[in-house]
Design a protein around this motif. Sequence first.
Motif, PDB file in Angstrom:
ATOM      1  N   TYR A 161      52.809 -12.610  45.022  1.00 57.07           N
ATOM      2  CA  TYR A 161      53.406 -13.495  44.012  1.00 57.07           C
ATOM      3  C   TYR A 161      54.840 -13.072  43.695  1.00 57.07           C
ATOM      4  CZ  TYR A 161      54.018 -16.211  39.749  1.00 57.07           C
ATOM      5  OH  TYR A 161      54.500 -17.077  38.799  1.00 57.07           O
ATOM      6  N   LEU A 162      55.064 -11.765  43.573  1.00 54.78           N
ATOM      7  CA  LEU A 162      56.419 -11.277  43.326  1.00 54.78           C
ATOM      8  C   LEU A 162      57.339 -11.638  44.486  1.00 54.78           C
ATOM      9  CD1 LEU A 162      55.703  -7.715  41.867  1.00 54.78           C
ATOM     10  CD2 LEU A 162      56.411  -9.739  40.608  1.00 54.78           C
ATOM     11  N   LEU A 163      56.837 -11.483  45.689  1.00 56.78           N
ATOM     12  CA  LEU A 163      57.618 -11.798  46.880  1.00 56.78           C
ATOM     13  C   LEU A 163      58.056 -13.259  46.881  1.00 56.78           C
ATOM     14  CD1 LEU A 163      58.430 -11.073  49.963  1.00 56.78           C
ATOM     15  CD2 LEU A 163      56.254 -12.160  50.483  1.00 56.78           C
ATOM     16  N   THR A 164      57.115 -14.169  46.669  1.00 59.09           N
ATOM     17  CA  THR A 164      57.446 -15.587  46.719  1.00 59.09           C
ATOM     18  C   THR A 164      58.372 -15.983  45.575  1.00 59.09           C
ATOM     19  OG1 THR A 164      55.382 -16.102  45.526  1.00 59.09           O
ATOM     20  CG2 THR A 164      55.325 -16.243  47.914  1.00 59.09           C
ATOM     21  N   THR A 165      58.151 -15.382  44.398  1.00 60.16           N
ATOM     22  CA  THR A 165      59.004 -15.700  43.257  1.00 60.16           C
ATOM     23  C   THR A 165      60.441 -15.245  43.488  1.00 60.16           C
ATOM     24  OG1 THR A 165      57.107 -15.470  41.754  1.00 60.16           O
ATOM     25  CG2 THR A 165      59.299 -15.428  40.761  1.00 60.16           C
ATOM     26  N   ALA A 166      60.589 -14.072  44.083  1.00 60.52           N
ATOM     27  CA  ALA A 166      61.919 -13.481  44.242  1.00 60.52           C
ATOM     28  C   ALA A 166      62.668 -13.982  45.473  1.00 60.52           C
ATOM     29  CB  ALA A 166      61.790 -11.959  44.304  1.00 60.52           C
ATOM     30  N   PHE A 167      61.939 -14.319  46.546  1.00 65.24           N
ATOM     31  CA  PHE A 167      62.620 -14.549  47.819  1.00 65.24           C
ATOM     32  C   PHE A 167      62.360 -15.898  48.476  1.00 65.24           C
ATOM     33  CE2 PHE A 167      62.100  -9.759  47.962  1.00 65.24           C
ATOM     34  CZ  PHE A 167      63.414  -9.507  47.587  1.00 65.24           C
ATOM     35  N   VAL A 168      61.425 -16.687  47.983  1.00 63.56           N
ATOM     36  CA  VAL A 168      61.103 -17.966  48.624  1.00 63.56           C
ATOM     37  C   VAL A 168      61.459 -19.112  47.681  1.00 63.56           C
ATOM     38  CG1 VAL A 168      59.307 -19.383  49.673  1.00 63.56           C
ATOM     39  CG2 VAL A 168      59.260 -16.899  49.982  1.00 63.56           C
ATOM     40  N   LYS A 169      62.331 -19.997  48.127  1.00 63.82           N
ATOM     41  CA  LYS A 169      62.742 -21.149  47.337  1.00 63.82           C
ATOM     42  C   LYS A 169      62.059 -22.407  47.867  1.00 63.82           C
ATOM     43  CE  LYS A 169      67.167 -20.827  48.083  1.00 63.82           C
ATOM     44  NZ  LYS A 169      67.228 -19.685  49.019  1.00 63.82           N
ATOM     45  N   THR A 170      62.055 -23.440  47.062  1.00 67.69           N
ATOM     46  CA  THR A 170      61.515 -24.720  47.482  1.00 67.69           C
ATOM     47  C   THR A 170      62.222 -25.199  48.747  1.00 67.69           C
ATOM     48  OG1 THR A 170      61.010 -25.335  45.201  1.00 67.69           O
ATOM     49  CG2 THR A 170      61.149 -27.128  46.798  1.00 67.69           C
ATOM     50  N   ASN A 187      49.966 -19.013  47.689  1.00 68.59           N
ATOM     51  CA  ASN A 187      51.195 -18.506  47.082  1.00 68.59           C
ATOM     52  C   ASN A 187      52.422 -19.222  47.626  1.00 68.59           C
ATOM     53  OD1 ASN A 187      51.481 -16.068  45.119  1.00 68.59           O
ATOM     54  ND2 ASN A 187      49.624 -15.647  46.282  1.00 68.59           N
ATOM     55  N   PHE A 188      52.471 -19.426  48.931  1.00 69.41           N
ATOM     56  CA  PHE A 188      53.629 -20.079  49.529  1.00 69.41           C
ATOM     57  C   PHE A 188      53.677 -21.563  49.189  1.00 69.41           C
ATOM     58  CE2 PHE A 188      52.988 -16.443  52.578  1.00 69.41           C
ATOM     59  CZ  PHE A 188      54.068 -15.713  52.111  1.00 69.41           C
ATOM     60  N   LEU A 189      52.522 -22.203  49.123  1.00 65.94           N
ATOM     61  CA  LEU A 189      52.483 -23.599  48.689  1.00 65.94           C
ATOM     62  C   LEU A 189      52.979 -23.731  47.254  1.00 65.94           C
ATOM     63  CD1 LEU A 189      49.058 -24.801  50.164  1.00 65.94           C
ATOM     64  CD2 LEU A 189      51.335 -25.582  50.858  1.00 65.94           C
ATOM     65  N   GLU A 310      64.094  -2.525  43.652  1.00 72.77           N
ATOM     66  CA  GLU A 310      64.761  -2.699  42.365  1.00 72.77           C
ATOM     67  C   GLU A 310      64.737  -4.166  41.944  1.00 72.77           C
ATOM     68  OE1 GLU A 310      66.578  -1.251  38.978  1.00 72.77           O
ATOM     69  OE2 GLU A 310      65.946  -0.061  40.703  1.00 72.77           O
ATOM     70  N   HIS A 311      65.016  -5.056  42.899  1.00 72.39           N
ATOM     71  CA  HIS A 311      65.033  -6.495  42.619  1.00 72.39           C
ATOM     72  C   HIS A 311      63.642  -6.994  42.230  1.00 72.39           C
ATOM     73  CE1 HIS A 311      66.574 -10.560  42.843  1.00 72.39           C
ATOM     74  NE2 HIS A 311      65.609 -10.901  43.678  1.00 72.39           N
ATOM     75  N   LEU A 312      62.620  -6.573  42.964  1.00 72.94           N
ATOM     76  CA  LEU A 312      61.253  -7.002  42.667  1.00 72.94           C
ATOM     77  C   LEU A 312      60.771  -6.460  41.328  1.00 72.94           C
ATOM     78  CD1 LEU A 312      59.558  -6.617  46.168  1.00 72.94           C
ATOM     79  CD2 LEU A 312      60.109  -8.751  44.983  1.00 72.94           C
ATOM     80  N   SER A 313      61.255  -5.288  40.939  1.00 70.92           N
ATOM     81  CA  SER A 313      60.822  -4.709  39.659  1.00 70.92           C
ATOM     82  C   SER A 313      61.252  -5.565  38.477  1.00 70.92           C
ATOM     83  CB  SER A 313      61.357  -3.279  39.512  1.00 70.92           C
ATOM     84  OG  SER A 313      62.755  -3.259  39.271  1.00 70.92           O
ATOM     85  N   TYR A 314      62.373  -6.281  38.612  1.00 67.40           N
ATOM     86  CA  TYR A 314      62.810  -7.178  37.537  1.00 67.40           C
ATOM     87  C   TYR A 314      61.789  -8.304  37.339  1.00 67.40           C
ATOM     88  CZ  TYR A 314      67.307  -4.928  38.605  1.00 67.40           C
ATOM     89  OH  TYR A 314      68.311  -4.027  38.857  1.00 67.40           O
ATOM     90  N   TYR A 315      61.300  -8.829  38.455  1.00 68.68           N
ATOM     91  CA  TYR A 315      60.318  -9.915  38.381  1.00 68.68           C
ATOM     92  C   TYR A 315      58.966  -9.395  37.912  1.00 68.68           C
ATOM     93  CZ  TYR A 315      63.587 -13.001  40.753  1.00 68.68           C
ATOM     94  OH  TYR A 315      64.684 -13.766  41.067  1.00 68.68           O
TER      95      TYR A 315
END
Length: 447
Positions: A161-170, A187-189, A310-315
């Motif tokens: 979930y963190l991965l998709t939120t931080a790195f995957v856009k619509t 998650n990706f959907l 570091e970036h994922l820790s923010y999310y």
Amino acid sequence: MSSRKLSELLDLHRKTITIAYEELILQGWLETKQGSATFVANNLPEIKSEKLIDNPVFLPKTAGFNFDSKSFLHREVVKASDKLHLDDGFPDPRLAPLVDLARAYRSNLVHGNSYVKLGYGDTKGAYWLRQELAKYLNESRGLKITPDNVLIVRGTMMGMYLLTTAFVKTGDYVVLGEMTWSSAKINFLHAGANILTIPTDENGIMVDVLEELCKKHPIRLIYITSHHDYPTTVTLKADRRIKLLKMAEKYRFIIFEDDYDYDFHYQSKPLLPLASADEVGVVLYSGSFTKSISPAFRVGYLVAPEEVIEHLSYYRRIIDRQGDTMLENAIAELLHEGVIQKHLRKSLRGYRERRDFFCELLTQKLKNEVSFQIPEGGMSVWTKFDKSIDLVKTAENALRNGLYFSNGLQHNLPDYNINSTRLGFASSTVEELEKCVEILEKSITKV
């Protein structure tokens, strides 16, 4: 009405009435006027009285507002039960070092500076656990990392979930195997990704097909279970691993490597993960203690370049300020003492015995009904049922007879019923496995 008069009418002590009045005044239901009586507050809206019913519903079943319900989120929640089971491939918690874990948890709970240990900690996870994990993963998986390359999460699901939120856009293109872990796909959907799929053969995902997709689309990410493919359990071979890493470097896409049961490989030494050969920072490596200890202990980890962690820790902080520091430190203590490593070696021997026994049973009892390859590792057997068998009804009959296993519908391709499912052997003893196969044999239902 005075408190004295009301106490007489209700046959209650006057102090009780006085306390009730004071509470209603504090909550704003009543108000007092100096030199006068107590009244219902003037600012309350007028509410139409309703007739009381015998069985009032205190909260409605439906919401008083509109929202979108996405169909792909609706799926069965499989819970543990006392029935016999051939599950998705779970560990046997009876083998887990629970006494050692309880000791370590209590030790971390009662010793040391309580303000520090029981207060807010690092969003990335307990430093001790990140330190011990870095050492353990370097030794067991050939990684070259420090604690700053590790983010502790509740499990692979949270990491995903963190991965998709931080790195995957619509609109981003994400690649999955044709048959894949449904939680990853969901998650990706949910992130609005365009999902592309590639087939899997006896050597893992077909990397050549991926390259053709890269020429047509700007691929953002590929999700793989390289060591034991989900659901088929096959291992991605070395030549394909090398080609995949080179492709990720060339086309600059993310490889999310879900190494959910690396520690349980029976045929030979396990192949090192892709993350061990990643020299350019394209692999995000995921694992957890779900398979090594028990699903109840929600501690997992992500490994990536420091900038990514570091970036994922923010999310992570948005959805979960921190994890269970006591549990994280307890697991760190067991890693430091070598308890978990010893447990994994013991479990490996036990699960290998169960695998061999289970596969022999399937061959003896169901040789005309099922086909399979003995898995090199993992905790389940990818089992293909004969086309003449109704797998859904067979699973229903088995459940009525006291055995749970998946009906395999989640693994079907859009236009093809593969009539296959994962039959987990690790969480059952050999005696229980024998009973499971007996029930399965009796429950077979023809089309």
